[in-house]
Write a protein that holds these residues in place. Structure first.
Motif, PDB file in Angstrom:
ATOM      1  N   GLY A 211      -5.814   5.892  -8.346  1.00  0.00           N
ATOM      2  CA  GLY A 211      -4.510   5.873  -7.686  1.00  0.00           C
ATOM      3  C   GLY A 211      -3.378   5.738  -8.684  1.00  0.00           C
ATOM      4  N   VAL A 212      -3.574   4.903  -9.696  1.00  0.00           N
ATOM      5  CA  VAL A 212      -2.564   4.748 -10.752  1.00  0.00           C
ATOM      6  C   VAL A 212      -2.394   6.066 -11.500  1.00  0.00           C
ATOM      7  CG1 VAL A 212      -2.045   3.593 -12.933  1.00  0.00           C
ATOM      8  CG2 VAL A 212      -2.948   2.268 -10.996  1.00  0.00           C
ATOM      9  N   GLU A 213      -3.510   6.731 -11.788  1.00  0.00           N
ATOM     10  CA  GLU A 213      -3.453   8.023 -12.476  1.00  0.00           C
ATOM     11  C   GLU A 213      -2.691   9.052 -11.642  1.00  0.00           C
ATOM     12  OE1 GLU A 213      -4.501   9.150 -15.474  1.00  0.00           O
ATOM     13  OE2 GLU A 213      -4.997   7.090 -16.053  1.00  0.00           O
ATOM     14  N   ALA A 214      -2.763   8.898 -10.306  1.00  0.00           N
ATOM     15  CA  ALA A 214      -2.067   9.831  -9.422  1.00  0.00           C
ATOM     16  C   ALA A 214      -0.604   9.472  -9.233  1.00  0.00           C
ATOM     17  CB  ALA A 214      -2.770   9.883  -8.062  1.00  0.00           C
ATOM     18  N   GLY A 215      -0.157   8.352  -9.833  1.00  0.00           N
ATOM     19  CA  GLY A 215       1.248   8.006  -9.795  1.00  0.00           C
ATOM     20  C   GLY A 215       1.615   6.761  -9.016  1.00  0.00           C
ATOM     21  N   LEU A 216       0.644   6.067  -8.428  1.00  0.00           N
ATOM     22  CA  LEU A 216       0.953   4.861  -7.659  1.00  0.00           C
ATOM     23  C   LEU A 216       1.186   3.667  -8.588  1.00  0.00           C
ATOM     24  CD1 LEU A 216      -1.711   5.058  -4.800  1.00  0.00           C
ATOM     25  CD2 LEU A 216       0.753   5.486  -4.595  1.00  0.00           C
ATOM     26  N   PRO A 217       2.089   2.752  -8.214  1.00  0.00           N
ATOM     27  CA  PRO A 217       2.199   1.486  -8.948  1.00  0.00           C
ATOM     28  C   PRO A 217       0.857   0.748  -8.901  1.00  0.00           C
ATOM     29  CG  PRO A 217       4.031   1.759  -7.417  1.00  0.00           C
ATOM     30  CD  PRO A 217       3.043   2.832  -7.082  1.00  0.00           C
ATOM     31  N   GLU A 218       0.531   0.055  -9.970  1.00  0.00           N
ATOM     32  CA  GLU A 218      -0.795  -0.572 -10.068  1.00  0.00           C
ATOM     33  C   GLU A 218      -1.059  -1.556  -8.926  1.00  0.00           C
ATOM     34  OE1 GLU A 218      -3.532  -3.140 -13.227  1.00  0.00           O
ATOM     35  OE2 GLU A 218      -1.559  -2.388 -13.812  1.00  0.00           O
ATOM     36  N   ALA A 219      -0.072  -2.392  -8.587  1.00  0.00           N
ATOM     37  CA  ALA A 219      -0.265  -3.385  -7.540  1.00  0.00           C
ATOM     38  C   ALA A 219      -0.551  -2.711  -6.198  1.00  0.00           C
ATOM     39  CB  ALA A 219       0.950  -4.291  -7.428  1.00  0.00           C
ATOM     40  N   LEU A 220       0.183  -1.651  -5.899  1.00  0.00           N
ATOM     41  CA  LEU A 220      -0.024  -0.947  -4.638  1.00  0.00           C
ATOM     42  C   LEU A 220      -1.377  -0.246  -4.628  1.00  0.00           C
ATOM     43  CD1 LEU A 220       0.925   0.033  -1.888  1.00  0.00           C
ATOM     44  CD2 LEU A 220       2.122   1.927  -3.049  1.00  0.00           C
ATOM     45  N   ALA A 221      -1.734   0.402  -5.741  1.00  0.00           N
ATOM     46  CA  ALA A 221      -3.021   1.092  -5.811  1.00  0.00           C
ATOM     47  C   ALA A 221      -4.173   0.114  -5.631  1.00  0.00           C
ATOM     48  CB  ALA A 221      -3.148   1.814  -7.159  1.00  0.00           C
ATOM     49  N   THR A 222      -4.054  -1.062  -6.237  1.00  0.00           N
ATOM     50  CA  THR A 222      -5.101  -2.084  -6.113  1.00  0.00           C
ATOM     51  C   THR A 222      -5.224  -2.569  -4.685  1.00  0.00           C
ATOM     52  OG1 THR A 222      -4.784  -2.809  -8.401  1.00  0.00           O
ATOM     53  CG2 THR A 222      -5.846  -4.361  -6.906  1.00  0.00           C
ATOM     54  N   LYS A 223      -4.106  -2.831  -4.030  1.00  0.00           N
ATOM     55  CA  LYS A 223      -4.142  -3.307  -2.651  1.00  0.00           C
ATOM     56  C   LYS A 223      -4.715  -2.237  -1.725  1.00  0.00           C
ATOM     57  CE  LYS A 223      -1.412  -5.480   1.012  1.00  0.00           C
ATOM     58  NZ  LYS A 223      -2.360  -6.609   1.140  1.00  0.00           N
ATOM     59  N   LEU A 224      -4.283  -1.000  -1.907  1.00  0.00           N
ATOM     60  CA  LEU A 224      -4.788   0.087  -1.074  1.00  0.00           C
ATOM     61  C   LEU A 224      -6.299   0.246  -1.246  1.00  0.00           C
ATOM     62  CD1 LEU A 224      -2.044   2.831  -1.553  1.00  0.00           C
ATOM     63  CD2 LEU A 224      -2.422   1.386   0.452  1.00  0.00           C
TER      64      LEU A 224
END
Length: 290
Positions: A211-224
């Protein structure tokens, strides 16, 4: 809970044992090893109504949480003369420590003691040799810590129906229990369910990373990623549908999920990786038995 039987082409035989409630256990339960898994089992026993005065714990490095249970009546680090007659010895030490620890535990085992092991790769024959007693070999997994574990167990021929019922009650305090007749299945059980939570956690880890690689902030990607894995697991738990059907229900033809699954289910894909992973874990479990 009534008796049940299931067979398939792998010769798996699973029986359901009538549950002996923890409140009805009258002998001493000795827990050897109160780490994460042993501690989770102890918590489940006490929450399920097992009298703390029926429990003794042996561990050279007791946590403050376990030490505090002495006030409720749990005996800590007794010797063989003060422990009394041990009805069930639960061995939850690390497999690498078993030879040394098991020789010391033998003093607690009488001809009336059943020995329940949750150590990976440790055979019934090894347990009988080192500890003695009527042996139940079991493999739980870490969701036991929240009462959602699953344990597979196999009993030696010397285990009586009453001993098996007590073992079932102790193991069932942290989740569901399946009994098999073939000890040879335990290495694959260890690879699938014993080690399985790590594979799921890795999925959440790598899903967040992608998700981070796709452009999401790390905190949001982790929660998702965490909530998606946890929620999907709960849906799988509550649904009667096969996992393949649940997967198909999310997948619209030509949609985003189908595009991702085309990669995961391609060649080589997740299926090949999982087969290799389970084979490697099964091989290692067999090596630990040597």
């Amino acid at each position: 809970m009534g008796p049940g039987l299931r067979r398939d082409d792998t010769k798996l035989v699973v029986t359901t044992v009538a549950n002996n409630t923890l409140q009805n256990i009258t002998g001493t339960i000795l827990l050897a090893g109160a780490g994460k898994m042993g501690g989770a089992m102890l918590t489940g026993w006490l929450a399920g109504g097992l009298d703390p005065r029926r429990v003794a714990v042996i561990d050279p490095h007791l946590s403050p949480e376990i030490t505090a249970l002495a006030a409720k009546g749990v005996a800590l680090n007794p010797d063989a003369t003060t422990a009394g007659t041990v009805e069930t010895l639960v061995v939850a030490v690390k497999p690498q420590m078993f030879r040394e620890a098991g020789a010391k535990l033998k003093a607690f085992v009488s001809d009336r003691t059943s020995v329940v092991s949750i150590m990976a790769g440790t055979t019934i024959a090894s347990l009988e040799e080192v500890c003695g007693g009527a042996v139940v070999r079991a493999m739980p997994n870490t969701p036991a810590a929240i009462g959602r574990g699953i344990t597979v167990a196999v009993a030696a021929k010397t285990v009586s129906a009453a001993q098996r019922a007590v073992a079932d009650a102790l193991l069932r305090a942290t989740g569901s229990v399946e009994w098999v007749e073939d000890e040879g299945l335990m290495d694959a059980v260890t690879a699938v369910s014993g080690s399985g939570p790590a594979y799921v956690f890795l999925l959440a880890e790598e899903l967040a990373r992608a998700g981070v690689e796709a452009g999401l902030p790390e905190a949001l990607a982790t929660k998702l990623a965490r909530e998606t894995v946890a929620g999907s697991g709960e849906l799988l738990h509550q649904s009667d549908l096969p996992s393949a059907t649940l997967r198909q229900n999310v997948t619209s033809p030509g949609g985003t999920t189908a595009a991702a699954l085309g990669v995961l289910m391609g060649e080589p894909g997740l299926r090949d990786l999982m087969i290799r992973a389970i084979a490697a874990a099964t091989k290692r479990s067999k090596e630990l038995a040597k």
